[in-house]
Structure formats: C-alpha cells, structure tokens
Write an enzyme that holds these catalytic residues in place. Structure first.
Site, PDB file in Angstrom:
ATOM      1  N   LYS A   1      -8.026   4.824 -19.421  1.00 42.74           N
ATOM      2  CA  LYS A   1      -8.314   5.301 -20.775  1.00 42.74           C
ATOM      3  C   LYS A   1      -7.078   5.176 -21.671  1.00 42.74           C
ATOM      4  O   LYS A   1      -6.587   4.096 -21.856  1.00 42.74           O
ATOM      5  CB  LYS A   1      -8.837   6.734 -20.689  1.00 42.74           C
ATOM      6  CG  LYS A   1      -9.952   6.920 -19.629  1.00 42.74           C
ATOM      7  CD  LYS A   1     -11.156   6.069 -19.941  1.00 42.74           C
ATOM      8  CE  LYS A   1     -12.359   6.289 -19.070  1.00 42.74           C
ATOM      9  NZ  LYS A   1     -12.240   6.117 -17.652  1.00 42.74           N
TER      10      LYS A   1
ATOM     11  N   ASP B   1      -7.121  17.516 -14.935  1.00 40.29           N
ATOM     12  CA  ASP B   1      -7.425  16.135 -15.315  1.00 40.29           C
ATOM     13  C   ASP B   1      -7.090  16.040 -16.805  1.00 40.29           C
ATOM     14  O   ASP B   1      -7.792  16.609 -17.651  1.00 40.29           O
ATOM     15  CB  ASP B   1      -8.904  15.827 -15.049  1.00 40.29           C
ATOM     16  CG  ASP B   1      -9.266  14.383 -15.408  1.00 40.29           C
ATOM     17  OD1 ASP B   1      -8.575  13.790 -16.257  1.00 40.29           O
ATOM     18  OD2 ASP B   1     -10.247  13.865 -14.848  1.00 40.29           O
TER      19      ASP B   1
ATOM     20  N   ARG C   1       0.844  -1.217   0.000  1.00 32.88           N
ATOM     21  CA  ARG C   1       0.000   0.000   0.000  1.00 32.88           C
ATOM     22  C   ARG C   1       0.870   1.254   0.000  1.00 32.88           C
ATOM     23  O   ARG C   1       0.499   2.295  -0.533  1.00 32.88           O
ATOM     24  CB  ARG C   1      -0.965  -0.014   1.196  1.00 32.88           C
ATOM     25  CG  ARG C   1      -1.813   1.246   1.306  1.00 32.88           C
ATOM     26  CD  ARG C   1      -3.070   1.058   2.146  1.00 32.88           C
ATOM     27  NE  ARG C   1      -2.805   0.457   3.435  1.00 32.88           N
ATOM     28  CZ  ARG C   1      -2.251   1.082   4.488  1.00 32.88           C
ATOM     29  NH1 ARG C   1      -1.889   2.338   4.394  1.00 32.88           N
ATOM     30  NH2 ARG C   1      -2.045   0.441   5.615  1.00 32.88           N
TER      31      ARG C   1
ATOM     32  N   TYR D   1     -16.010  15.067 -15.744  1.00 34.71           N
ATOM     33  CA  TYR D   1     -16.563  13.711 -15.674  1.00 34.71           C
ATOM     34  C   TYR D   1     -17.564  13.681 -14.512  1.00 34.71           C
ATOM     35  O   TYR D   1     -17.247  14.135 -13.407  1.00 34.71           O
ATOM     36  CB  TYR D   1     -15.423  12.713 -15.479  1.00 34.71           C
ATOM     37  CG  TYR D   1     -15.893  11.301 -15.219  1.00 34.71           C
ATOM     38  CD1 TYR D   1     -16.725  10.660 -16.132  1.00 34.71           C
ATOM     39  CD2 TYR D   1     -15.509  10.609 -14.081  1.00 34.71           C
ATOM     40  CE1 TYR D   1     -17.172   9.369 -15.900  1.00 34.71           C
ATOM     41  CE2 TYR D   1     -15.943   9.315 -13.847  1.00 34.71           C
ATOM     42  CZ  TYR D   1     -16.774   8.702 -14.766  1.00 34.71           C
ATOM     43  OH  TYR D   1     -17.210   7.426 -14.525  1.00 34.71           O
TER      44      TYR D   1
END
Ligand code: LCS
Length: 393
Positions: free
Chosen positions: A208, A183, A58, A111
């Site tokens: 993407k 973004d 992590r 988005y």
C-alpha cells in the site's frame, strides 16, 4: 548516512542506504539465492552468529536488509522483518505470538483475510479470537481472559475507518501482560507511529502506502525490542515468508517519496470528503479529518494527518454502490489502496466477502459501503469524476 539522529524525511531517503565500495546512491539488487563462504570456518562462524554476514536469502539478503533498516527507522523500532506479502506479516505475527489454547482480542473490522485465516485455520490449533469494536476500551476490557496473550489492532480499520486509542489500549493490555500489535497499513509511518504510543509490534502491508506504486505485493513487521525481534524473525525464516530482493528494491525506491505522496493525496482527500458529505445521494462519510467522524479528536491526537482513505455509504445501498462503481472514469475499480492512482471498491462483495454476512454487518461493513483511496491526480478531476458517476446513480 553517517549522522544517526535525523528528521523523518531524511531517514525516509537515506536510512538503509548502501555503504558499498562504489558509493552506490541506491541499494543494488542482490539477486542471489545464496552467498559463498571464504572457508569452512567462515561458514561455521556465520551459522553460529559469531560473525555478521549473509548465508542464504530466505534468512537474509543485503537488499532486503536495506528496506528492513529503512522501515525500522521510520517506525522507531528495533529492526525490520520483511515478508512476501502483508498477509505473510500477519501470519508470521500470529504464528510467533499465539500458542495452543491462547486467545487474541482483535479489532472487528480488520482487513478480511486477517480475520478469516484466524477463524478458518488458526482455530484448528486451538487458538481463539474475539472480534470487538476496539474503539471502545470497555470492549477490550470485557473480553480479556486469563489465556489472552495478544491484542491485535488495526487503526484506522479497513474499511470502516474506526480508530482505536493505541496509547490507552496498550496501557490496559500491558496491565494484563498482553502483547500489542498494530497493523499500521492505513496510516503508514508518516502519519502514525504505534511503537511510540506504546504498541510492541507494528506491521504493514507495504503493498500500500510504503511502496505506493501498485507494482509490488509485500509486508513488513517492526518489533520494538530485540526480544520480540528474536522471537518473530525465526518464524518468518522457518515458514518461508521472506521477501524477494527485487521486491525489496522496488519498495525501497517507493518509500523514498512516502510523505510527499501522502501529503498531496490527503489534501485532496479532505476536499473530497467535505464535498461528499454535502452530496444529496450520500448517506454518510467516514473520514478522520471531518469533524463528523466520531473520533475526530482522537485522530488529531494520535495521527499526524487524516490520511487518504474515505469510506461512504450511498443512499440506495448495494445497487447504488454498484452503479457508482460502474460509472467511474478516472478512479480504477480495484482493490488495494495507498497508491498514486485513485481506487474505488465495494468491501461487501470484494475485500470483505470472505466473512459471513452476519460478522461483516456486525463489524460495520454494510452492503452499501464504498471505499475510496485517493491518489495524486488533480483534485478537480477526481471531483468531476465522482460528480458524473453520482449523477448516473
Ligand atoms: N492489512 C491491511 C490493513 C490491508 O489492507 C491488507 C491488504 C493486508 C493487511 C494484507 O496485505 P497484502 O497481503 O495484500 O499485501 N488490503 C487490501 C485491500 O484492502 N484491498 O486489497 C488488499
């Protein structure tokens, strides 16, 4: 890679490559949750940051680090912070840079979930946000308050293809001590480098273009400075937004062909956008490569290409959009974008359905808007597919 300053394609292939004892060409998948220490002292040194190494996945992992180094290099940033999803990247940025009673200005047609998590959840903690058409600098200026700490831009925006002038917006924000996040999912680092234009942090849904093969969900954040990196990374680690090593391996494999995939698809996108613009059943087309795009000049200035995303409005609104999608034979009726396969979707009922109708329309997401993500198939086949479907609308 021993040579440090190289061209984009060379970094795309080599940045973050392993330098292990076996000479591996590709980064191995370190599918391990934890890393053993040589002795108690070594463990203590790693935790205290006196020695470099890995503790727990992590916190960090060599396969994930390889991807982080690669994208940080492509975005010309300080370092990468990989996350489990693009929304993990968005949330980490919000959690890191916003505080109690602070205010954010954001692009109206971001988005859907990037907006809805702010309005539904962050608002509970006293965080406020103004959603405006950041394409007009005046709208940003008008909304700056003493408590504004973050300018969050998505350009081109999803799905309205509206552009924001990153350099001018960043200069304005910095005059007021506001941090600028972009973004960059819709452009990828191949077409646009927001940090070079003045932004402080760039983020991606690597689901993407960066991965490009519709087989992984993931995200990444690249801050420009060590100070921002040190502020954001512990939030990702603490909240558990980390990527998985296998995910990172796949994305690292995907990014190596980023520019090739985009160049092929955007050539087709140009042809398709021109063709759609002439079609009698199409009301309008939004594509940054068309001179009819209201920010055609800005696209030429700030992007290295026009991309592979096209939005268009059909005459006949919602019903016509529905019919078109039901008749596509090659393009998949699916959300997501930026993969090798062409996708088509209807934002009002799909990606942006979580927003109240009023906010959606105000952001420019009309009922008849269709979003088309061009893949690498033969362009003649994609045109034929659109033609036969439009004939049946
Ligand atoms: N930012 C942008 C611009 C996006 O398009 C998406 C996802 C995200 C962030 C979130 O990334 P994720 O968590 O899904 O990796 N966009 C999607 C879309 O347009 N269709 O489906 C997902």
């Amino acid at each position: 890679m021993k040579k440090k300053h190289t061209g984009f394609n060379t970094r795309m292939v080599h940045a973050g490559s392993p330098e292990d004892q076996w000479g591996s060409a590709v980064v191995p998948i370190y599918q391990t949750s934890t890393f053993s220490f040589e002795n108690a002292r070594h463990g203590a040194d790693l935790f205290a940051g006196r020695e470099k190494g890995y503790i727990y996945t992590r916190i960090g992992n060599p396969t994930i680090q390889a991807l982080e180094d690669n994208i940080a290099s492509l975005e010309n940033g300080y370092g990468g912070i990989a996350t489990a999803s693009g929304m993990g990247a968005v949330s980490t940025v919000y959690l890191s840079l916003l505080g109690k009673d602070s205010h954010m200005i954001s692009t109206a047609s971001v988005y859907g979930p990037s907006r809805s998590i702010m309005e539904k959840y962050f608002s509970r903690y006293g965080v406020a946000a103004s959603y405006v058409h950041t394409s007009d600098l005046e709208n940003i200026k008008k909304n700056i308050r003493p408590e504004t700490v973050l300018l969050y831009l998505e350009t081109p925006s999803n799905p309205t293809m509206e552009l924001t002038d990153i350099a001018s917006a960043a200069a304005l924000a910095h005059e007021h001590g506001i941090t600028v996040v972009v973004d960059n999912t819709f452009s990828s680092p191949w077409l646009q480098n927001p940090l070079d234009l003045g932004a402080d942090v760039v983020l991606h849904s690597v689901t993407k273009f960066i991965n490009g093969h519709a087989d992984v969900v993931g995200g990444i954040i690249v801050p420009k400075t060590k100070e921002l990196y040190d502020r954001i990374r512990p939030v990702m680690v603490g909240f558990g937004y980390n990527m998985d090593p296998h995910q990172a391996f796949l994305v690292h494999r995907g990014v190596k062909t980023l520019s090739l995939r985009i160049d092929k698809a955007q050539k087709s996108a140009m042809e398709i956008a021109r063709w759609l613009e002439k079609h009698p059943k199409v009301e309008w087309v939004k594509y940054p490569g068309l001179p009819s795009h209201p920010q055609y000049e800005l696209a030429r200035k700030q992007m290295k290409g026009s991309g592979t995303m096209i939005s268009f409005e059909l005459k006949g609104g919602y019903k016509a959009g529905e019919e078109l999608m039901n008749h596509m034979q090659i393009a998949l009726l699916a959300v997501s974008l930026g993969g090798v396969e062409t996708l088509i979707q209807h934002p009002a009922s799909m990606t942006h359905s979580g927003l109240p109708a009023e906010e959606r329309l105000e952001a420019g997401i009309t009922d008849g808007l269709v979003r088309y993500s061009v893949g690498i198939e033969n362009v003649e086949d994609l045109l034929e597919d659109l033609e036969q479907a439009l004939d049946r609308v």
